[in-house]
Design a protein around this motif. Structure first.
Motif, PDB file in Angstrom:
ATOM      1  N   ASP A 287       0.754  -1.572   0.018  1.00 35.92           N
ATOM      2  CA  ASP A 287       0.025   0.163  -0.213  1.00 35.92           C
ATOM      3  C   ASP A 287       1.275   1.271   0.308  1.00 35.92           C
ATOM      4  O   ASP A 287       1.624   0.810   0.699  1.00 35.92           O
ATOM      5  CB  ASP A 287      -1.369  -0.094   1.282  1.00 35.92           C
TER       6      ASP A 287
ATOM      7  N   CYS B  15     -13.065  -7.423   0.195  1.00 39.46           N
ATOM      8  CA  CYS B  15     -13.071  -6.358  -0.257  1.00 39.46           C
ATOM      9  C   CYS B  15     -14.436  -6.297  -1.485  1.00 39.46           C
ATOM     10  O   CYS B  15     -14.994  -7.204  -1.571  1.00 39.46           O
ATOM     11  CB  CYS B  15     -11.665  -6.403  -1.070  1.00 39.46           C
TER      12      CYS B  15
ATOM     13  N   ALA C 291     -11.420  -5.101   8.674  1.00 38.10           N
ATOM     14  CA  ALA C 291     -10.005  -3.943   7.783  1.00 38.10           C
ATOM     15  C   ALA C 291     -10.038  -3.974   6.639  1.00 38.10           C
ATOM     16  O   ALA C 291      -9.438  -3.063   5.917  1.00 38.10           O
ATOM     17  CB  ALA C 291      -8.861  -4.697   8.870  1.00 38.10           C
ATOM     18  N   LEU C 292      -9.609  -4.869   5.799  1.00 36.81           N
ATOM     19  CA  LEU C 292     -10.174  -5.063   3.909  1.00 36.81           C
ATOM     20  C   LEU C 292     -10.790  -4.483   3.784  1.00 36.81           C
ATOM     21  O   LEU C 292     -10.780  -3.667   2.664  1.00 36.81           O
ATOM     22  CB  LEU C 292      -9.364  -6.656   4.298  1.00 36.81           C
TER      23      LEU C 292
ATOM     24  N   ARG D  33     -10.264  -0.290   3.671  1.00 40.40           N
ATOM     25  CA  ARG D  33      -9.147  -0.634   2.756  1.00 40.40           C
ATOM     26  C   ARG D  33     -10.437   0.142   1.312  1.00 40.40           C
ATOM     27  O   ARG D  33      -9.516   0.478   0.496  1.00 40.40           O
ATOM     28  CB  ARG D  33      -7.985  -0.635   3.355  1.00 40.40           C
ATOM     29  N   SER D  34     -10.876  -1.462   1.319  1.00 41.50           N
ATOM     30  CA  SER D  34     -11.367  -1.414  -0.004  1.00 41.50           C
ATOM     31  C   SER D  34     -12.615  -0.213  -0.344  1.00 41.50           C
ATOM     32  O   SER D  34     -12.467   0.452  -1.792  1.00 41.50           O
ATOM     33  CB  SER D  34     -11.565  -3.167  -0.627  1.00 41.50           C
TER      34      SER D  34
ATOM     35  N   THR E 152     -12.291   2.893   1.010  1.00 42.00           N
ATOM     36  CA  THR E 152     -10.768   4.116   1.098  1.00 42.00           C
ATOM     37  C   THR E 152     -11.012   4.143  -0.094  1.00 42.00           C
ATOM     38  O   THR E 152     -11.083   5.784  -0.804  1.00 42.00           O
ATOM     39  CB  THR E 152     -10.977   4.000   2.366  1.00 42.00           C
ATOM     40  N   SER E 153     -10.221   3.241  -0.243  1.00 48.08           N
ATOM     41  CA  SER E 153      -9.441   3.192  -1.939  1.00 48.08           C
ATOM     42  C   SER E 153     -10.370   3.345  -3.585  1.00 48.08           C
ATOM     43  O   SER E 153     -10.081   4.487  -3.743  1.00 48.08           O
ATOM     44  CB  SER E 153      -8.937   1.653  -2.023  1.00 48.08           C
TER      45      SER E 153
ATOM     46  N   LYS F 229     -13.281   7.487   2.009  1.00 51.03           N
ATOM     47  CA  LYS F 229     -13.028   7.381   3.503  1.00 51.03           C
ATOM     48  C   LYS F 229     -14.531   7.664   3.587  1.00 51.03           C
ATOM     49  O   LYS F 229     -15.433   7.232   4.685  1.00 51.03           O
ATOM     50  CB  LYS F 229     -11.744   7.822   4.226  1.00 51.03           C
TER      51      LYS F 229
ATOM     52  N   GLN G  17      -4.240  -4.843   8.003  1.00 45.73           N
ATOM     53  CA  GLN G  17      -4.279  -4.279   6.845  1.00 45.73           C
ATOM     54  C   GLN G  17      -2.692  -4.469   6.639  1.00 45.73           C
ATOM     55  O   GLN G  17      -2.002  -5.049   5.198  1.00 45.73           O
ATOM     56  CB  GLN G  17      -4.260  -2.730   6.838  1.00 45.73           C
TER      57      GLN G  17
ATOM     58  N   GLU H 159      -0.177  -7.380   3.649  1.00 43.42           N
ATOM     59  CA  GLU H 159       1.072  -6.897   2.655  1.00 43.42           C
ATOM     60  C   GLU H 159       1.720  -8.209   2.490  1.00 43.42           C
ATOM     61  O   GLU H 159       2.422  -8.187   1.329  1.00 43.42           O
ATOM     62  CB  GLU H 159       1.921  -5.598   3.269  1.00 43.42           C
TER      63      GLU H 159
END
Length: 196
Positions: free
Chosen positions: A91, A124, A154-155, A158-159, A161-162, A166, A190, A194
């Motif tokens: 990330d 995600c 968490a995933l 992140r998904s 937000t990306s 957010k 998150q 990785e």
């Protein structure tokens, strides 16, 4: 998961030499990451949160798949030792770091407890299918099993937000029924991702 969640039905499984074959039914809908959901995104993300809660309610008493943190850390260490971690795909906030550095961070910041649930493992947007603004199915179960609920939360955060920003995460959290988020555990899971 059959009978408990909207998933593909296995029609055939077979092995031949070093190959395995799986034939399954199609799951209706389009993945939650497509732009067509923008017109009703709050509702779709609320449905996504409710869908994850439904996954987390599947009983774990007889679940044979162990994705608890100690097991995941052992696998992450193996991947670091064998140079299997793709550092070029970290990330943005971790670009330039090495897998060895990040693994040290994983060990030093390991949470003291886990809230164990049946987890999807890779929750995600592309792995959730939507039809009529509702979750119609879940795909890509290769990392499913008993794990902390924040593995999925968490995933998903992140998904979302990306892909959408957010500011849309609260709609998902409301659908899940979570009023307060443990940001440290979001960061941790998150980071753990990785390595996989």
């Amino acid at each position: 998961m059959a009978g408990q969640l909207p998933v593909s039905r296995v029609l055939f499984y077979g092995e031949e030499a070093s190959n395995e074959y799986l034939l399954a039914t199609e799951v209706d809908g389009v993945n939650a990451a497509v732009p067509s959901h923008l017109s009703n995104l709050p509702s779709v993300l609320g449905s996504l949160g409710a869908g994850l809660k439904r996954i987390h309610r599947v009983p774990i008493d007889n679940c044979p798949f162990d994705q608890r943190l100690d097991r995941k850390l052992a696998e992450a260490r193996r991947r670091v030792d064998q140079n299997l971690v793709d550092e070029d795909h970290f990330d943005a906030e971790r670009i330039g770091k090495t897998a060895v550095e990040l693994f040290g961070l994983l060990l030093s910041q390991k949470p003291h407890q886990e809230e164990l649930v049946f987890a999807h493992g890779d929750f995600c947007l592309p792995n959730v299918l939507i039809a009529n603004d509702e979750v119609s199915g879940f795909i890509d179960w290769g990392r499913a099993g008993i794990a902390d609920k924040y593995q999925d939360l968490a995933l998903a955060i992140r998904s979302i937000t990306s892909k959408f920003g957010k500011e849309f995460v609260p709609f998902f959290l409301t659908g899940y029924g979570l009023a307060e988020v443990d940001e440290e555990r979001v960061f941790y899971y998150q980071l753990l991702d990785e390595f996989f």
